[in-house]
Design an enzyme around this catalytic site. Structure first.
Site, short mmCIF file in Angstrom:
data_model
loop_
_atom_site.label_atom_id
_atom_site.label_comp_id
_atom_site.label_asym_id
_atom_site.label_seq_id
_atom_site.Cartn_x
_atom_site.Cartn_y
_atom_site.Cartn_z
N ASP A 82 56.45 6.97 51.25
CA ASP A 82 57.52 5.97 51.21
C ASP A 82 57.01 4.73 50.47
OD1 ASP A 82 60.04 4.98 51.87
OD2 ASP A 82 59.37 4.14 53.79
N GLY A 181 64.85 -3.29 58.03
CA GLY A 181 64.83 -4.04 59.29
C GLY A 181 66.24 -4.17 59.85
N GLY A 209 66.87 1.18 54.25
CA GLY A 209 67.34 0.20 55.23
C GLY A 209 68.45 0.77 56.08
N VAL A 231 65.54 5.87 57.84
CA VAL A 231 65.60 5.11 59.10
C VAL A 231 64.19 4.95 59.66
CG1 VAL A 231 66.45 5.12 61.48
CG2 VAL A 231 67.92 5.98 59.65
N ASN A 232 63.83 3.73 59.94
CA ASN A 232 62.54 3.46 60.57
C ASN A 232 62.70 2.48 61.74
OD1 ASN A 232 59.79 3.27 61.08
ND2 ASN A 232 59.52 1.60 59.60
P1 13P Z 1 64.85 0.55 58.19
O1 13P Z 1 63.51 0.19 58.76
O2 13P Z 1 65.73 -0.62 57.98
O3 13P Z 1 65.49 1.64 58.97
O4 13P Z 1 64.58 1.12 56.72
C1 13P Z 1 63.74 2.22 56.56
C2 13P Z 1 63.48 2.50 55.13
O5 13P Z 1 64.30 2.21 54.26
C3 13P Z 1 62.22 3.18 54.78
O6 13P Z 1 62.03 3.25 53.41
#
Ligand code: 13P
Length: 291
Positions: A82, A181, A209, A231-232
């Site tokens: 990523d 975020g 994001g 999604v993270n």
């Molecule tokens: P979020 O942390 O906003 O979900 O975004 C994750 C992302 O885009 C990883 O590349």
């Protein structure tokens, strides 16, 4: 199952109008939660690994955990770098066994981004690894990358089309108004730009994001041509809240597995809700695993 490039799974998603989720992994518990739930939901999945995670876990642990998870699963899984920051980092990941990489040349000029991305595509494709690139700058905070609102650049559909014609990447992340975020105010997503790009060129489009976007906007983005959603943060928040709650209410816990297990369950539920929202449930295609 071995780790596979994401090319075919994303082309199928684009054709059938759903999005393959990318969930970032940071340790064994996240990886287990993501792969177990994807397997239960019969959804293809992309395991995203950022450079800070490679530093945190060590490359050997990243590979061992991802390969073990994939070996025990019946669904198609990509291990994807990523926001790779340089050609060297990309090469390091390909040599280690990643099946997919992202080169993030968004900090460079349009032409420099094209040159760097082309170089990565040539090297990665020669060994069957898929490539995602980024155009424009996505706002917010992710790991060690901070982009404030003034630095956000949203490219036009014409620029995105020109970028792809030069680079022929397998997936294209175009900044369209989302941010890494959680959102302070609702994102203003450029749906018309997504549609224009998607209707003109065959490349699957990626939405970064993905945390905190209203469900109706996610559905509309997929309808307009988004085929991969990252999604993270929402998984991190789910894990942290669940762990905080159990530790705060049981101050005698000594066995760490008690709260790690609770955190893992919370990530599983979040992953399940995203798979269903993105309509990738039951979209695993075993024929893609025999290539
Ligand atoms: P979020 O942390 O906003 O979900 O975004 C994750 C992302 O885009 C990883 O590349």
């Amino acid at each position: 199952m071995t780790l596979l490039p994401m090319t075919d799974m994303l082309l199928k998603a684009k054709m059938e109008k759903y999005a393959v989720p990318q969930f970032n992994i940071i340790n064994m518990e996240f990886t287990q939660a993501i792969v177990e739930t994807s397997t239960e939901e019969n959804s293809p999945v992309i395991l995203g690994v950022g450079e800070p995670t490679i530093k945190y876990m060590g490359m050997d642990y990243v590979m061992a955990i991802a390969e073990t998870a994939a070996k025990n699963s019946s669904v198609t899984i990509s291990l994807h770098l990523d926001h790779g920051s340089s050609f060297e980092v990309v090469m390091q990941c390909i040599r280690a066994g990643f099946s997919s990489v992202m080169i993030d040349g968004s900090k460079y000029s349009f032409n420099e981004n094209i040159s760097l991305t082309k170089k990565v595509v040539e090297a990665a494709h020669s060994v069957g690894v898929s490539v995602e690139a980024e155009l424009g700058t996505i706002g917010g905070t992710e790991d060690n990358i901070h982009v404030n609102e003034k630095e956000v650049v949203l490219p036009s559909a014409e620029e995105a089309i020109e970028f792809w014609n030069h680079t022929k990447v397998d997936a294209l992340a175009v900044a369209v108004g989302t941010a890494h975020g959680m959102y302070k105010i609702e994102p203003n997503i450029q749906f018309d730009v997504i549609s224009d790009i998607s209707n003109t060129i065959p490349v699957p489009l990626v939405l970064h994001g993905g945390s905190g976007i209203p469900d109706q906007d996610i559905k509309r983005a997929i309808e307009c041509g988004i085929s991969k959603i990252n999604v993270n943060t929402e998984n991190q928040v789910a894990f942290s809240n669940a762990v905080r709650k159990i530790i705060n209410s049981h101050d005698d816990i000594q066995d760490s597995r008690l709260f790690l297990r609770v955190g893992r369950e919370a990530v599983k539920e979040m992953v399940r809700s995203k798979i269903r929202l993105f309509s990738s449930i039951n979209k695993n295609d075993v024929s893609l695993q025999n290539i």
